[in-house]
Structures are given as C-alpha cells and as structure tokens.
Design an enzyme around this catalytic site. Structure first.
Site, mmCIF file in Angstrom:
data_model
loop_
_atom_site.group_PDB
_atom_site.id
_atom_site.type_symbol
_atom_site.label_atom_id
_atom_site.label_comp_id
_atom_site.label_asym_id
_atom_site.label_seq_id
_atom_site.Cartn_x
_atom_site.Cartn_y
_atom_site.Cartn_z
ATOM 1 N N GLU A 245 -9.015 4.214 -7.360
ATOM 2 C CA GLU A 245 -10.431 4.272 -6.963
ATOM 3 C C GLU A 245 -10.939 5.712 -6.972
ATOM 4 O O GLU A 245 -11.475 6.221 -5.976
ATOM 5 C CB GLU A 245 -10.632 3.577 -5.613
ATOM 6 C CG GLU A 245 -10.168 2.122 -5.702
ATOM 7 C CD GLU A 245 -10.569 1.230 -4.525
ATOM 8 O OE1 GLU A 245 -11.317 1.689 -3.647
ATOM 9 O OE2 GLU A 245 -10.131 0.058 -4.514
ATOM 10 N N THR B 273 -5.270 4.187 -1.858
ATOM 11 C CA THR B 273 -5.889 5.490 -1.602
ATOM 12 C C THR B 273 -4.863 6.569 -1.257
ATOM 13 O O THR B 273 -4.946 7.690 -1.754
ATOM 14 C CB THR B 273 -6.896 5.355 -0.438
ATOM 15 O OG1 THR B 273 -7.826 4.332 -0.790
ATOM 16 C CG2 THR B 273 -7.630 6.643 -0.188
ATOM 17 N N GLU C 63 -6.237 -5.187 -7.704
ATOM 18 C CA GLU C 63 -6.055 -5.102 -6.243
ATOM 19 C C GLU C 63 -7.194 -5.921 -5.671
ATOM 20 O O GLU C 63 -8.359 -5.575 -5.876
ATOM 21 C CB GLU C 63 -6.160 -3.644 -5.770
ATOM 22 C CG GLU C 63 -5.862 -3.472 -4.288
ATOM 23 C CD GLU C 63 -6.428 -2.166 -3.738
ATOM 24 O OE1 GLU C 63 -5.971 -1.080 -4.129
ATOM 25 O OE2 GLU C 63 -7.352 -2.253 -2.892
ATOM 26 N N ASP D 47 0.818 -1.201 0.000
ATOM 27 C CA ASP D 47 0.000 0.000 0.000
ATOM 28 C C ASP D 47 0.861 1.263 0.000
ATOM 29 O O ASP D 47 1.881 1.344 0.686
ATOM 30 C CB ASP D 47 -0.928 0.016 1.216
ATOM 31 C CG ASP D 47 -2.038 1.023 1.037
ATOM 32 O OD1 ASP D 47 -3.142 0.602 0.630
ATOM 33 O OD2 ASP D 47 -1.809 2.234 1.290
#
Ligand code: NAG
Ligand code: NAG
Ligand code: NAG
Ligand code: NAG
Ligand code: NAG
Ligand code: NAG
Ligand code: NAG
Ligand code: NAG
Length: 486
Positions: free
Chosen positions: A166, A85, A284, A48
């Site tokens: 996203e 993110t 993912e 991540d």
C-alpha cells in the site's frame, strides 16, 4: 444444548418440507460454457508482517501446535502471504546479534520457523519485501539479497515476492513519498534481479498491493513505468468497511456486497490496458479493516461477505483471494491463543473441498437481494468421490425469509446438502465458542483431527432453508458437459 436442539428441529423441518410462508426461488445453471476457471490455490491466507520481529512471538501463534498444523493442513494446498504496512519498516538480520532496533528486525530463526511450518503443512510462501530501503531515489536491494541468500542456503522455496505494501499510503504512515512511477521502475529492476538469481527463476513477482478503488491513477502509473512487465500476479487489496463504523447489518447488506463488483471492474479496467492476461488476485482482503469488526468479523455473520466475495471474484475472472488473515486480530480464521477454528475457517475448508475448476453462470427467478447464487463444477479431485460432470452451487440467503429453492433442470436427482447455520445467532459466542453447525451438527475438532464434513443427501427437487444462512449443494448426477472434461 437447548439452543442447539431448537436449531436442529428448525433446519430438519426445512430440509424435508416446503413450508408455507417461504419465498420460492427457481435456479438454473447455464451449463453450456464456463465463464472462468479457478485452481485449488484460489483461496490463500495471510499473516501480518508485524508478527515477524522476535518480541512479537508470532502473536502467540505456535507453529508446532498439533492443532495449528491440523488446521493448516485442512486448507492445503494454500498460499500464505506475509505482508502488510509493518513490512516496509523491517530489516532482515540473519543472526540478530547486535540489533538495537529489535521491534523492526526479523531474524534467520524467525524465517526458519515459518518456512518449516509452510513446508510441513504443504503451503506455499509469499513474502512482502521492504521497499523503503532506498538509496539515491531508488530501491536498494542489499538487504533483500541477504534474505534471498539466506533462504536459498537453507533450501527453502519461495512461491512469490512482493515489493512494498500500500505504497500510496506511505505519506501518512511513514511520512515518505515514493512516486508510483518510481515504484514501477523499482519493481521492474527487482524482477530483473530475481530472474538472474539462481533459485528464483520461477518465484512470482506480485504487486502493486494497493486498493485500486482508492488509487487507480497510482496503479496505472506503476504499470506504465515498468510494473506491467514485472508482475506475474496483479494484486489489489479490498475491505468492505472500517472497523470503526462497521454495523451488524453491513454483513448481510447485498448493496454493500455489490460494491465488490464495481471495485473489481475498476481493477480490471486499469490492469487490462497494459496486462490483458496477467492473473489478478485480491491480494489482501477481509470484511473490515484495519483489524476486523469487534464481535462480527470472527463470527458466523462474517461468512456472508466472505462467501459472496469468493463467488463474485471467481465469476469475474479473478484467480486468487488471500484472506486477511489466518491468525491474529478480529478477522482471523482461527482463535487468538486458543487456535480454535472460527466459522469462516470451516466455510473456507468446505469451499476448498467442493469448489474448483470451471466457473458457471446462474440465473435465479428472484433478484440478488433475496438470494445470492453461484455455481461451479465440483472440484475434480474431491474427497467425496463426486464424478466429473458434478456441479457445486452455493447460496447465501441474506434476508430473514425462509427460502425454498427449486432446480427445474435437475429433476429426480440426488442433492447433497452442506448447509451452515450458527449455533446461537449471527454473532454466536456461546460459552466463548464461536460455533457453526453443518447440517445441524456443531463442528469441532476431535483429537486435533478435522471431522469428515459429511453432507445430508436428499432426493427432493426443492430444498428449504432458514433466512440469514448459507451453504453448498452438490448435484453429483448433473452430468454437465462443461464439467465433464476437466
Ligand atoms: C519494542 O516494543 C515494545 C512494545 O511493543 C516496547 O515495550 C519496547 O520498549 C520496544 N523496544 C524497543 C527497543 O524499542
Ligand atoms: C515529515 O518529514 C519532513 C521532512 O522530510 C519533516 O519536515 C516533517 O517534520 C515530518 N513530519 C512528521 C509528522 O514527522
Ligand atoms: C453499515 O451500516 C450502518 C448502519 O446501517 C450504515 O450507517 C453504514 O453506512 C453501513 N456501512 C457501509 C459501508 O455500508
Ligand atoms: C489476542 O487477544 C488479546 C486480548 O484481547 C489481545 O491483547 C492480543 O493483542 C491478541 N493477540 C493477537 C495476536 O491478536
Ligand atoms: C446484483 O444485481 C444488481 C442489479 O440488480 C447488479 O448491479 C449486481 O452486480 C448484482 N450482483 C451480483 C453479485 O451479481
Ligand atoms: C421460518 O420457519 C420457521 C419454522 O417454521 C418459523 O418459526 C419462522 O417464523 C419462519 N421465519 C419467517 C421469517 O417466516
Ligand atoms: C482421542 O485420543 C485418545 C488418546 O489417543 C483416545 O483415547 C480417544 O479414544 C480419542 N478420541 C476419539 C473420539 O477418537
Ligand atoms: C423477506 O425478508 C424481509 C426482511 O429481511 C425483507 O424486507 C423482504 O424484502 C424479504 N422478501 C424477499 C422476497 O426477499
């Protein structure tokens, strides 16, 4: 030890006898033609983006640890994707001098660490760029150019780049809305920029990195606005359930497993209108999000959803599955701080060793809530000496029933068994070791070296296994035409 021994007796009994009370299943592989094809990069792993800023220290992941290196090499060749993110909040600063926002900055030293590691373990690096660097309504590539320049000056190879993670969720996470068609234009311009930058002529452009089940209209607009011509790989993100509501029974629930079939159908429906031939990946993906279900996603039981996902994805024509994630959180493949390999690590290694090339269809005499059965040609360059024409099948037994599997089309042939069972129950955490056994032998590293992962060879045409377990069978003498000319 008591637990290990009783597990040993159970499975040995099962492999040698057809026991009464077992469910009997007959399985046939359709050998005339392959339904799809996967290469040795089919399974990749992720880290991540939130691990990049220096204060995170990579979450404790030590790239120089011999253990980490040995485990990573065990998966090679393998894509490593760093994204997520946090990536849409990060700035690259080569020196880090004068940075005030240390938690949202990553430096040249950080970039060096991961690139050196990737090169040493023979992985291929994919990175997610920050699409929220914006100017006059469009993406501003200034910081990305700095990163590319730094990267080529150091001579690092970039296998792929993503732009935005996203993005359909930006209003909630970043209080910013970027329209899907603007993103499609951004990625199209990014592709032009990349192709005109020396050293990046073949770096893959990857996107759109959203959940297509949630946002299929978003994806369609992204493609229509230019994304269709930009992407070399199409990526969708997928999780079966949320950490908050995950329940142990979800992990062996075949109805939940089947939701992936309709998810991929939705993805294919959207992608194939504009991109009939672009390879599609689960870019993912893991069991549950956002970090994995406590006490489940890093235990034996996680293997059901993982192995079934690999089976469905390969059979439905997908070319990549990037596992969230290699390290950190509760769905990782290696333990937080100990770096001990977790059950899904071993499952992934076996898959990488045994499966590859043409994908075959399977028919079973009972429905797929009793047994999940998948078949492939055996990986052509395998370390076991299996010859072309060999077949690898893998099975999940999601019920409690002992199950006897018969192969009428392969009478009097050897079968090599690689069966995985938990050492202390589905959520095994015995002495804080989440151990899995291969043919009853608990798997561990010895001196930072992977064990041989040897099969158990049998001549029986019927093999019996305990309920709620999974594993691989290789038929070295299958001599299947579709697997002979790989
Ligand atoms: C960075 O984050 C840590 C906690 O994650 C926090 O303690 C620290 O104050 C932050 N630093 C800055 C400069 O915001
Ligand atoms: C979101 O951004 C708008 C302006 O763009 C601002 O008015 C609003 O307060 C922000 N909301 C939050 C929760 O920060
Ligand atoms: C997970 O299992 C629980 C308990 O059976 C159930 O209520 C829930 O709907 C399941 N979740 C999913 C995503 O199927
Ligand atoms: C490792 O586990 C500790 C304790 O559970 C947790 O605080 C920490 O965030 C975890 N680290 C990572 C990288 O997941
Ligand atoms: C399992 O069978 C059901 C029909 O009974 C089907 O809808 C589903 O797609 C099958 N799952 C897989 C993985 O083939
Ligand atoms: C499976 O077989 C074992 C060993 O014979 C037995 O102890 C167990 O009860 C069986 N399980 C079921 C669900 O029948
Ligand atoms: C592990 O390494 C040590 C030191 O090199 C050696 O003495 C030992 O025999 C090794 N153990 C095994 C099982 O290979
Ligand atoms: C045997 O296991 C029980 C409990 O998991 C299931 O309810 C049964 O449906 C299952 N039987 C078969 C044939 O799958």
């Amino acid at each position: 030890m008591k637990v290990t021994l009783s597990a040993l007796l159970l499975v040995t009994t099962f492999i040698s006898h057809t026991s009464t009370g077992a469910v009997n299943v007959s399985v046939t592989v359709l050998t005339t033609q392959a339904v799809s094809f996967i290469d040795e990069l089919f399974i990749g792993v992720t880290l991540d983006s939130h691990l990049l800023p220096a204060p995170q220290h990579w979450g404790g992941l030590d790239f120089n640890s011999q253990k980490v290196q040995a485990l990573a090499k065990g998966l090679a060749p393998c894509y490593l994707r760093i994204g997520g993110t946090a990536g849409d909040g990060l700035t690259f600063d080569p020196t880090g001098h004068g940075t005030t926002d240390v938690n949202n900055t990553f430096t040249g030293a950080t970039w060096d660490a991961v690139n050196t590691f990737v090169r040493d373990v023979n992985w291929k690096f994919i990175f997610g760029l920050n699409v929220l660097k914006r100017k006059d309504g469009h993406w501003d590539p200034t910081n990305a150019k700095e990163l590319l320049q730094y990267n080529s000056a150091k001579g690092y190879q970039l296998a792929g780049l993503e732009l935005g993670n996203e993005a359909d969720l930006f209003p909630g996470t970043y209080n910013i809305t970027v329209s899907s068609s603007q993103l499609g234009m951004d990625v199209y311009n990014f592709k032009k920029l990349l192709r005109s930058t020396p050293g990046y002529e073949s770096t893959l452009v990857i996107g759109p990195d959203v959940n297509v089940g949630r946002s299929s209209a978003f994806v369609a607009d992204y493609f229509a606005a230019g994304g269709d011509r930009a992407v070399d790989r199409i990526t969708f993100h997928q999780y079966y359930t949320s950490d908050r509501t995950a329940h142990l029974s979800n992990f062996t629930d075949t109805k939940l497993m089947d939701t992936l079939v309709s998810y991929i159908q939705t993805g294919l429906g959207v992608a194939r209108r504009t991109n009939p031939h672009t390879p599609i990946w689960l870019g993912e993906t893991s069991s549950s999000s956002p970090g994995g279900a406590p006490g489940m996603s890093d235990r034996y039981v996680a293997g059901f959803l993982w192995l079934d996902k690999l089976g469905i994805a390969a059979r439905m024509g997908l070319k990549g599955v990037l596992r969230q994630e290699f390290y950190a959180e509760r769905y990782s493949l290696i333990g937080n701080s100990t770096f001990d390999p977790l059950p899904d690590y071993w499952l992934t290694v076996l898959y990488k060793r045994l499966v590859g090339g043409p994908v075959l269809s399977v028919e079973a005499s009972v429905d797929n809530s009793t047994i999940r059965a998948y078949a492939h040609c055996t990986k052509p360059s395998n370390s076991y000496g299996y010859v072309p024409g060999s077949v690898t099948m893998y099975f999940l037994l999601p019920t409690d029933n002992n199950t006897s599997i018969t192969f009428p089309q392969f009478p009097n042939q050897f079968v090599d068994v690689f069966w995985l069972t938990p050492v202390d129950g589905l959520t095994s955490n015995l002495r804080h070791l989440r151990t899995v056994a291969l043919n009853n032998d608990p798997l561990t590293l010895v001196n930072n070296t992977l064990p041989e992962l040897k099969p158990y060879r049998t001549e029986r045409n019927t093999v019996t296994f305990p309920g709620k377990s999974f594993g691989f069978l290789v038929f070295p003498e299958a001599d299947v035409a579709a697997c002979s000319s790989q």
